[in-house]
Scaffold this active site. Structure first.
Site, short mmCIF file in Angstrom:
data_model
loop_
_atom_site.label_atom_id
_atom_site.label_comp_id
_atom_site.label_asym_id
_atom_site.label_seq_id
_atom_site.Cartn_x
_atom_site.Cartn_y
_atom_site.Cartn_z
N ASP A 130 35.41 47.61 37.08
CA ASP A 130 35.87 46.36 36.49
C ASP A 130 36.85 45.65 37.43
OD1 ASP A 130 34.77 48.09 34.57
OD2 ASP A 130 35.81 47.08 32.95
N ASP A 175 32.72 42.82 33.55
CA ASP A 175 34.11 42.38 33.46
C ASP A 175 34.58 41.91 34.82
OD1 ASP A 175 34.14 42.80 30.78
OD2 ASP A 175 35.64 44.39 30.78
N ASN A 200 32.00 42.78 28.34
CA ASN A 200 32.51 42.10 27.15
C ASN A 200 33.43 40.93 27.49
OD1 ASN A 200 34.08 44.56 27.90
ND2 ASN A 200 35.53 43.83 26.37
N HIS A 201 34.21 41.04 28.57
CA HIS A 201 35.09 39.92 28.94
C HIS A 201 34.28 38.74 29.49
CE1 HIS A 201 39.12 41.49 28.28
NE2 HIS A 201 38.69 42.66 28.72
#
Length: 265
Positions: free
Chosen positions: A8, A37, A65-66
């Site tokens: 990430d 991410d 998800n980000h």
């Protein structure tokens, strides 16, 4: 060509650049693959997106998800939270090309014999099922249904896969497995509230720890779970999120040698 997977990034561009310098990364002959991410929480979300997009075919990624949260905010589904650090992207003159590029990325991809995913693959899916369902959501993101998808993306229910699911509920549980999952039961029931733990009371276990997991013989590279600190997760499972945005190092994995390379935050 050498292929590298990176954990990430979350807008931490400088450690990424130093990692690439460490391995003498050459975009004319090497490839960088992000496990999602790409942005948010770190200080240089806009610069990170521009850098990765400008690498062209030397860069691949799966959505985290980000990344999906940024796209939902850009759609006007939600406002940014006080922890979000991607406002510079939303205000950028090249906002639309950047967002369109991001929205076109997959949720699962293969590289060098490894399967890249942000969070994981539930124990009830084999690898072919995972690719089929990941592609289903990616197709929705490129269709007229994308607005409906983002308006219904948030939520923890349904917490288990069923072939009978349809529409937004189906898309949501697929997305939650691939981009948010940490713990689940052997039957695929999700527990999505725990973030800083690495163990939970049974029947919940880390998704990769279930003995009869259908992808046990597939090599899976994932991010998302900084609390693991990149620990050994067992055969054929490679954890790349070492929490750079929280003060840990950033991890790069040479997919040809299996070597890990680290850069302090």
């Amino acid at each position: 060509m050498t292929q590298y997977a990176v954990g990430d990034i979350q807008g931490c561009l400088q450690p990424l650049l130093k990692l690439l310098e460490q391995v003498a990364f050459n975009p004319r002959q090497d490839q960088l693959i992000s496990v999602g991410d790409l942005i948010n929480r770190g200080p240089q979300s806009l610069e990170t997106m521009r850098f990765c997009k400008d690498l062209g075919p030397a860069f691949k990624m799966v959505l985290g998800n980000h990344d999906l949260h940024l796209l939902a905010v850009a759609q006007g589904v939600r406002g940014p939270t006080n922890k979000d650090t991607f406002q510079d992207i939303l205000a950028a003159p090249d906002r639309e090309p950047l967002l369109n590029w991001l929205q076109a990325q997959p949720l699962l991809l293969e590289a060098g014999g490894y399967h890249m995913v942000h969070a994981g693959i539930p124990p009830i899916w084999d690898i072919a099922t995972a690719y089929s369902l990941a592609t289903e959501v990616a197709d929705v993101l490129q269709s007229d249904l994308c607005s409906q998808y983002f308006h219904n993306m948030y939520g923890n229910q349904p917490d288990k896969w069923s072939d009978s699911l349809e529409g937004p509920e189906r898309w949501r549980v697929i997305t939650n497995y691939l981009t948010r999952m940490r713990f689940c039961t052997a039957e695929g029931h999700l527990e999505l509230d725990s973030r800083d733990q690495v163990e939970m009371p049974l029947p919940y276990r880390p998704w990769f720890a279930h003995k009869n997991r259908k992808t046990a013989e597939d090599r899976i590279v994932f991010g998302h779970w900084a609390a693991l600190q990149g620990r050994d997760c067992g055969n054929y499972v490679y954890a790349l999120d070492t929490g750079c945005v929280w003060g840990g190092p950033m991890r790069l994995m040479n997919l040809h040698s299996g070597e890990y390379i680290h850069e302090p935050a």
